[in-house]
Design a protein around this motif. Structure first.
Motif, short mmCIF file in Angstrom:
data_model
loop_
_atom_site.label_atom_id
_atom_site.label_comp_id
_atom_site.label_asym_id
_atom_site.label_seq_id
_atom_site.Cartn_x
_atom_site.Cartn_y
_atom_site.Cartn_z
N UNK A 69 0.91 -1.15 -0.01
CA UNK A 69 -0.12 0.06 -0.03
C UNK A 69 0.86 1.33 0.10
N UNK A 70 1.94 1.23 0.81
CA UNK A 70 2.86 2.21 0.95
C UNK A 70 4.17 1.66 1.54
N UNK A 71 5.26 2.82 1.52
CA UNK A 71 6.25 2.74 2.05
C UNK A 71 6.61 3.77 2.97
N UNK A 72 6.95 3.49 4.23
CA UNK A 72 7.11 4.52 5.26
C UNK A 72 8.33 5.34 5.03
N UNK A 73 8.40 6.43 5.68
CA UNK A 73 9.70 7.29 5.44
C UNK A 73 11.05 6.39 5.86
N UNK A 74 10.84 5.49 6.83
CA UNK A 74 11.66 4.49 7.46
C UNK A 74 12.00 3.29 6.33
N UNK A 75 11.24 3.27 5.19
CA UNK A 75 11.37 2.16 4.47
C UNK A 75 10.74 0.83 4.74
N UNK A 80 -5.08 11.77 12.56
CA UNK A 80 -4.99 12.03 11.02
C UNK A 80 -3.42 12.25 10.73
N UNK A 81 -3.01 13.34 11.68
CA UNK A 81 -1.65 13.58 11.40
C UNK A 81 -0.54 12.45 11.67
N UNK A 82 -0.89 11.51 12.59
CA UNK A 82 -0.07 10.39 13.11
C UNK A 82 0.21 9.49 11.67
N UNK A 83 -0.94 9.52 10.92
CA UNK A 83 -0.73 8.54 9.80
C UNK A 83 0.15 9.36 8.73
N UNK A 84 -0.01 10.57 8.58
CA UNK A 84 0.61 11.49 7.66
C UNK A 84 2.07 11.41 8.00
N UNK A 85 2.44 11.29 9.15
CA UNK A 85 3.86 11.36 9.69
C UNK A 85 4.49 10.29 9.29
N UNK A 86 3.81 8.93 8.71
CA UNK A 86 4.51 8.02 8.45
C UNK A 86 5.17 7.93 6.96
N UNK A 87 4.54 8.82 6.21
CA UNK A 87 4.90 8.99 4.85
C UNK A 87 5.70 10.15 4.52
N UNK A 88 5.20 11.47 5.21
CA UNK A 88 5.90 12.68 5.10
C UNK A 88 6.67 13.32 6.17
N UNK A 89 7.76 13.71 5.83
CA UNK A 89 8.51 14.34 7.00
C UNK A 89 7.66 15.60 7.70
N UNK A 90 7.54 15.25 9.09
CA UNK A 90 6.67 16.40 9.77
C UNK A 90 7.25 17.80 9.36
N UNK A 91 8.37 18.04 9.43
CA UNK A 91 8.82 19.34 9.11
C UNK A 91 8.39 19.92 7.77
N UNK A 92 8.10 18.95 6.79
CA UNK A 92 7.52 19.45 5.51
C UNK A 92 5.88 19.67 5.66
N UNK A 93 5.27 19.10 6.47
CA UNK A 93 3.76 19.15 6.45
C UNK A 93 3.38 20.50 6.81
N UNK A 94 4.02 21.57 7.58
CA UNK A 94 3.51 22.86 7.81
C UNK A 94 3.39 23.77 6.32
N UNK A 95 4.70 23.28 5.56
CA UNK A 95 4.70 24.12 4.46
C UNK A 95 3.56 23.69 3.24
N UNK A 96 3.14 22.35 3.42
CA UNK A 96 2.47 21.95 2.60
C UNK A 96 0.63 22.43 2.87
N UNK A 97 0.70 22.57 4.09
CA UNK A 97 -0.53 23.20 4.62
C UNK A 97 -0.87 24.62 4.37
N UNK A 98 0.47 25.17 4.69
CA UNK A 98 0.34 26.71 4.24
C UNK A 98 0.03 26.81 2.65
N UNK A 99 0.47 26.07 1.72
CA UNK A 99 0.22 26.07 0.60
C UNK A 99 -1.26 25.53 0.11
N UNK A 100 -2.05 24.94 1.04
CA UNK A 100 -3.12 24.19 0.74
C UNK A 100 -3.05 22.96 0.19
N UNK A 101 -2.13 22.23 0.14
CA UNK A 101 -1.94 21.00 -0.39
C UNK A 101 -2.50 19.95 0.39
#
Length: 316
Positions: A101-107, A191-212
């Motif tokens: 289904x997916x590969x986490x940030x840790x592989x 919802x955040x916890x699941x997002x963190x599995x795939x996306x670097x937490x440091x990148x999420x604020x930027x994606x949220x600011x851009x409305x992605x």
């Protein structure tokens, strides 16, 4: 006279994977087959009646693609393999194990752990609107966010919208500190916890600011048309019928929506019908909409969670 069988494991990692935390997997294998299962170093000893030993050996070898490479094995994996052997679904099991289904940030590779979870994933992939109803710990939200985030990262959608009603058990939002976003953040944490599995937490604020990525209470959905978006409505049992109709009619062109909830865990006032229960009655035969039902057999958290869910289901 007792039968015995010995399985040689290739590495310490494979032995640890097969054994599980505090030998939980060995206990599950024993409970499922009646065989006595003991791990000594890199040797797995199985003893019991010929039938017990054969069944246990088949279970272990059916899990080989996990332990051989040191991949984590959960109790749900063992139960699913047992079910596959009992119902002659080994080919379907092999397909499920191949479907990443997916590969986490840790592989780490994430797959469905039960047949119903796989049906749920397939429904999300093939329907514009999917409902998933089931108890805590079955992966309803986690799997939906993984599929959605993977699709977003693959540029299949312009944005990912995660929402849930801000209804709380025994607390009032007005008494919590901070602005509205800070107040509703605790309710959006899964919802955040699941997002963190795939996306670097440091990148999420930027994606949220851009409305992605948009994480918002259900009230923010009113009056909008959401095109080219992947929308997840979590804790949908806490919507009213009117709220549910409102959010379902937000679906725009090239969009996909997943609605998750547990009808037995509503926090609505006793006289208020759950929007999720009403939607199930009204929409279950509408073409293009999938309904998936998970049960305590699909719980993939700590084994104790599965027993708790089963006890409550029996009580009710």
């Amino acid at each position: 006279m007792a039968d015995t069988s010995t399985i040689e494991l290739p590495s310490l990692e494979s032995a640890l994977a097969l054994s599980g935390y505090e030998e939980e997997n060995l206990k599950t294998l024993s409970k499922q087959t009646g065989a006595n299962v003991v791990l000594r170093g890199l040797e797995l000893f199985i003893s019991g009646t010929p039938k017990q030993v054969e069944l246990c050996s088949r279970l272990v070898y059916s899990l080989e693609n996990f332990w051989k490479y040191g991949k984590t094995i959960a109790g749900a994996d063992i139960l699913t393999v047992r079910h596959a052997l009992d119902t002659d679904r080994q080919e379907e099991l092999a397909e499920m194990h191949r479907d990443i289904i997916a590969r986490t940030r840790r592989g780490e590779e994430i797959r469905a752990k039960t047949f119903r979870q796989r049906q749920y994933i397939q429904a999300i992939r093939s329907h514009d609107l999917t409902f998933c109803i089931g108890p805590a710990g079955t992966g309803k939200t986690f799997l939906a966010v993984l599929v959605a985030a993977t699709a977003l990262l693959g540029n299949e959608y312009d944005r990912l919208i995660l929402t849930r009603p801000a209804v709380e058990a025994g607390e009032k939002l007005g008494f919590l500190p901070g602005d509205l976003q800070q107040k509703i953040n605790p309710y959006l944490r899964p919802l955040y916890d699941a997002l963190y599995e795939l996306i670097d937490p440091e990148k999420i604020p930027n994606l949220m600011e851009r409305g992605v990525i948009e994480v918002a209470p259900l009230a923010y959905m009113r009056g909008r048309t959401l095109n080219n978006s992947f929308i997840i409505l979590d804790e949908a049992q806490n919507t009213t019928a009117a709220q549910m109709k409102m959010v379902l009619t937000r679906i725009g062109f090239r969009s996909r929506m997943v609605v998750t909830g547990d009808i037995t865990q509503t926090d609505l006032p006793s006289h208020t019908d759950s929007g999720l229960a009403v939607a199930q009655k009204i929409l279950q035969h509408v073409e293009g909409i999938a309904f998936c039902h998970l049960s305590q057999a699909d719980v993939v958290r700590h084994p104790l969670v599965q027993r708790i869910v089963a006890a409550y289901e029996h009580y009710q």
